[in-house]
Design an enzyme around this catalytic site. Structure first.
Site, mmCIF file in Angstrom:
data_model
loop_
_atom_site.group_PDB
_atom_site.id
_atom_site.type_symbol
_atom_site.label_atom_id
_atom_site.label_comp_id
_atom_site.label_asym_id
_atom_site.label_seq_id
_atom_site.Cartn_x
_atom_site.Cartn_y
_atom_site.Cartn_z
ATOM 1 N N THR A 87 84.772 62.788 36.440
ATOM 2 C CA THR A 87 83.602 61.976 36.101
ATOM 3 C C THR A 87 82.489 62.384 37.057
ATOM 4 O OG1 THR A 87 85.042 60.145 35.474
ATOM 5 C CG2 THR A 87 82.715 59.631 35.840
ATOM 6 N N LYS A 118 81.009 58.390 28.670
ATOM 7 C CA LYS A 118 81.835 57.728 29.695
ATOM 8 C C LYS A 118 81.023 56.690 30.473
ATOM 9 C CE LYS A 118 84.884 57.468 33.236
ATOM 10 N NZ LYS A 118 86.271 57.161 33.253
ATOM 11 N N LYS A 154 81.263 53.709 41.387
ATOM 12 C CA LYS A 154 80.862 55.117 41.206
ATOM 13 C C LYS A 154 80.274 55.317 39.802
ATOM 14 C CE LYS A 154 82.680 59.711 40.381
ATOM 15 N NZ LYS A 154 83.800 60.653 40.321
#
Ligand code: NAD
Length: 290
Positions: free
Chosen positions: A87, A162, A237
């Site tokens: 990611t 995402k 994050k």
């Protein structure tokens, strides 16, 4: 298939092991001393990438991805696929893809959802950006490492999907937790709250599948003292990546920003670091409006 796998941490190690188990020839590299069953270890990222048809990276962030891509792209054969499952920020994903394409490679950004359990069980979901040809080559690997792969469009779109998904998740988890804390103070039984909301218009994955209240609904990290699961640090994050992307394209995301600020406070100033992201519920329980 001959596969290079770089970044054999909590996620990468079980993903690489599943590929090796399925009969693929996997050569791995990690900066740390690691060993993974069925995976041959190389002395460098470039060595792991040399001669591979697909090179998979599973790394902590975009800066590290850029650095590793700089090492592996020159070592890869033309026509091979660089498949990043980390990611990272959308800009890093797009820059790395452009660099790979300029070297005659296919590039895919394919971040995952499903966590360490999904990586071990081969049940991850992949959100994939990049060219169709690369997607078709990688499809059989997605089938081994996961249960679903969605092709979301050109490079960067996997990362975009995402962070949009996790921005919704962060905001709905907070909303679910604050509603439970309000219900407590109003004297509403938690089971009744769950029974109503999970079958009403306030339902969401946070309530129905991952209920933040212990002893209610399906088993979740709340039933295990809020041991992750999906750590609040990782949610922070992803929320930061969503806000970074929103700034780049001038998108107004007030709920995402509020969720990001709250998780930052929880992880950095309170006791949220290392706890599951649903531990927002005990946080709200302890607080008043002030
Ligand atoms: P991790 O820290 O356990 O693993 C990262 C690995 O990369 C480590 O083993 C580290 O030594 C290695 N590494 C770092 N720099 C390197 C370099 N220059 N060369 C080679 N190896 C290097 O992290 P993780 O939990 O496996 O997560 C990996 C990625 O997956 C992250 O981007 C994370 O956001 C994402 N992700 C994690 C989860 C989860 O539940 N853990 C879920 C979904 C997505």
């Amino acid at each position: 298939m001959k596969i290079g796998f770089i970044g054999l941490g909590n996620m990468g190690a079980p993903m690489a092991a599943n590929l090796a188990n399925a009969g693929h020839a996997v050569t791995g590299f990690d900066m740390a001393e690691v060993s993974v069953e069925g995976v041959d270890m190389a002395a460098s990222a470039a060595e792991a990438a040399r001669g591979a048809e697909v090179v998979i990276t599973m790394l902590p962030n975009g800066d590290i991805l850029r650095r590793v891509a700089g090492e592996v792209i020159p070592a890869m054969d033309k026509g091979a696929v660089l498949l990043d499952c980390s990611t990272v920020d959308v800009a890093s994903a797009r820059d790395v893809a452009a660099q790979a394409q300029a070297a005659g490679l296919s590039a895919l950004d394919a971040p995952v959802s499903g966590g360490v359990g999904g990586a071990a069980g081969g049940t991850l979901t992949f959100m994939v950006g990049g060219d169709e040809a690369g997607f078709n080559i990688a499809r059989e690997l997605f089938d081994i490492m996961g249960q679903k792969a969605v092709h979301c469009g050109p490079s960067g779109n996997g990362q975009s999907a995402k962070i949009c998904n996790n921005m919704i998740l962060g905001a709905t988890m907070i909303a679910t937790c604050e509603a439970f804390a309000l219900a407590d103070k109003l004297g509403l039984d938690r089971q009744a709250m769950f029974d109503v909301v999970s079958t009403s218009s306030g339902s969401s994955w946070s309530m129905n599948a991952y209920c933040p209240a212990p002893g209610i609904g399906p088993k979740s990290p709340a039933d295990n003292g809020y041991t992750p699961g999906f750590a609040a640090d990782l949610m922070l994050k992803d929320l930061r990546l969503s806000q970074q992307a929103a700034e780049t394209v001038d998108a107004d995301t007030p709920m995402g920003r509020a969720a990001c600020d709250l998780y930052a406070r929880f992880v950095e100033d309170e006791d949220g670091a290392g706890r599951d992201f649903s531990a927002m519920l005990p946080r709200f329980e302890k607080r008043g409006r002030g």
